[in-house]
Write a protein that holds these residues in place. Structure first.
Motif, mmCIF file in Angstrom:
data_model
loop_
_atom_site.group_PDB
_atom_site.id
_atom_site.type_symbol
_atom_site.label_atom_id
_atom_site.label_comp_id
_atom_site.label_asym_id
_atom_site.label_seq_id
_atom_site.Cartn_x
_atom_site.Cartn_y
_atom_site.Cartn_z
ATOM 1 N N MET A 1 -34.222 46.330 7.960
ATOM 2 C CA MET A 1 -34.625 44.762 7.817
ATOM 3 C C MET A 1 -33.208 44.190 7.423
ATOM 4 O O MET A 1 -32.428 44.718 6.764
ATOM 5 C CB MET A 1 -35.406 44.607 6.442
ATOM 6 C CG MET A 1 -35.795 43.185 6.105
ATOM 7 S SD MET A 1 -37.517 43.543 5.093
ATOM 8 C CE MET A 1 -37.290 41.969 4.260
ATOM 9 N N HIS A 2 -33.123 42.949 7.916
ATOM 10 C CA HIS A 2 -31.871 41.979 7.686
ATOM 11 C C HIS A 2 -32.130 41.283 6.655
ATOM 12 O O HIS A 2 -32.892 40.330 6.481
ATOM 13 C CB HIS A 2 -31.412 41.312 8.965
ATOM 14 C CG HIS A 2 -31.271 42.236 10.199
ATOM 15 N ND1 HIS A 2 -30.156 42.993 10.587
ATOM 16 C CD2 HIS A 2 -31.913 42.328 11.346
ATOM 17 C CE1 HIS A 2 -30.437 43.634 11.668
ATOM 18 N NE2 HIS A 2 -31.300 43.329 11.985
ATOM 19 N N THR A 3 -30.871 41.335 5.866
ATOM 20 C CA THR A 3 -30.943 40.524 4.556
ATOM 21 C C THR A 3 -30.245 39.219 5.032
ATOM 22 O O THR A 3 -29.633 39.054 5.973
ATOM 23 C CB THR A 3 -29.997 41.215 3.421
ATOM 24 O OG1 THR A 3 -28.568 41.324 3.824
ATOM 25 C CG2 THR A 3 -30.879 42.380 3.006
ATOM 26 N N PRO A 4 -30.480 38.313 4.297
ATOM 27 C CA PRO A 4 -29.894 36.950 4.426
ATOM 28 C C PRO A 4 -28.329 36.842 4.443
ATOM 29 O O PRO A 4 -27.528 36.318 5.410
ATOM 30 C CB PRO A 4 -30.202 35.919 3.425
ATOM 31 C CG PRO A 4 -31.392 36.417 2.861
ATOM 32 C CD PRO A 4 -31.231 38.081 3.116
ATOM 33 N N LEU A 5 -27.764 38.047 3.678
ATOM 34 C CA LEU A 5 -26.323 38.101 3.982
ATOM 35 C C LEU A 5 -25.895 38.718 5.047
ATOM 36 O O LEU A 5 -24.889 38.231 5.812
ATOM 37 C CB LEU A 5 -25.727 38.674 2.494
ATOM 38 C CG LEU A 5 -24.410 39.120 2.590
ATOM 39 C CD1 LEU A 5 -23.672 37.752 2.381
ATOM 40 C CD2 LEU A 5 -24.187 40.065 1.251
ATOM 41 N N ASP A 6 -26.547 39.614 5.734
ATOM 42 C CA ASP A 6 -26.112 40.091 7.037
ATOM 43 C C ASP A 6 -26.563 39.231 8.284
ATOM 44 O O ASP A 6 -25.477 39.107 8.968
ATOM 45 C CB ASP A 6 -27.160 41.265 7.260
ATOM 46 C CG ASP A 6 -26.877 42.494 6.228
ATOM 47 O OD1 ASP A 6 -25.708 42.627 5.803
ATOM 48 O OD2 ASP A 6 -27.796 43.410 6.422
ATOM 49 N N GLN A 7 -27.480 38.295 8.018
ATOM 50 C CA GLN A 7 -27.648 37.171 8.989
ATOM 51 C C GLN A 7 -26.472 36.359 8.842
ATOM 52 O O GLN A 7 -25.787 35.867 10.106
ATOM 53 C CB GLN A 7 -28.898 36.504 8.941
ATOM 54 C CG GLN A 7 -29.995 37.345 8.946
ATOM 55 C CD GLN A 7 -31.397 36.633 8.723
ATOM 56 O OE1 GLN A 7 -31.580 35.675 8.084
ATOM 57 N NE2 GLN A 7 -32.396 37.327 9.369
ATOM 58 N N GLU A 8 -26.023 35.683 7.685
ATOM 59 C CA GLU A 8 -24.823 35.173 7.658
ATOM 60 C C GLU A 8 -23.555 35.650 8.041
ATOM 61 O O GLU A 8 -22.835 34.979 8.630
ATOM 62 C CB GLU A 8 -24.691 34.680 6.257
ATOM 63 C CG GLU A 8 -23.775 33.530 5.529
ATOM 64 C CD GLU A 8 -23.821 32.126 6.342
ATOM 65 O OE1 GLU A 8 -22.662 31.924 6.592
ATOM 66 O OE2 GLU A 8 -24.682 31.768 6.718
ATOM 67 N N ASN A 9 -23.277 36.929 7.759
ATOM 68 C CA ASN A 9 -22.049 37.428 8.495
ATOM 69 C C ASN A 9 -22.211 37.638 9.943
ATOM 70 O O ASN A 9 -21.176 37.593 10.455
ATOM 71 C CB ASN A 9 -22.086 38.948 7.794
ATOM 72 C CG ASN A 9 -21.596 39.066 6.147
ATOM 73 O OD1 ASN A 9 -20.862 38.052 5.918
ATOM 74 N ND2 ASN A 9 -21.829 40.115 5.687
#
Length: 81
Positions: A1-9
């Motif tokens: 699962m992707h966290t919002p921080l991973d998506q932003e990065n």
């Protein structure tokens, strides 16, 4: 699962990659433009070197013609006869 921080990065990384591609393209354009300016500068320098010899020749011919003209004028004005 992707966290919002991973998506932003991931989004930031994609933006940086795109910017890098544009900067590389701009750099290639600058290199090409610089090469063209170098060749134009070489042509201008070559023309100046050719003109330098021409100016010397013209000055020499002008000086010789002036000297000969002065001598002929002096001879005619001082001719006893």
């Amino acid at each position: 699962m992707h966290t919002p921080l991973d998506q932003e990065n991931a989004r930031s990384l994609a933006v940086l990659e795109t910017e890098m591609k544009h900067m590389k393209a701009a750099m290639e354009d600058l290199k090409f433009s610089n090469q063209r300016q170098d060749s134009k500068l070489d042509a201008v320098l070559q023309t100046m070197h050719e003109a330098r010899g021409s100016w010397r020749t013209l000055l020499l011919m002008g000086g010789a013609a002036g000297s000969i003209g002065g001598l002929v004028t002096w001879l005619f004005s001082n001719w006893k006869g």
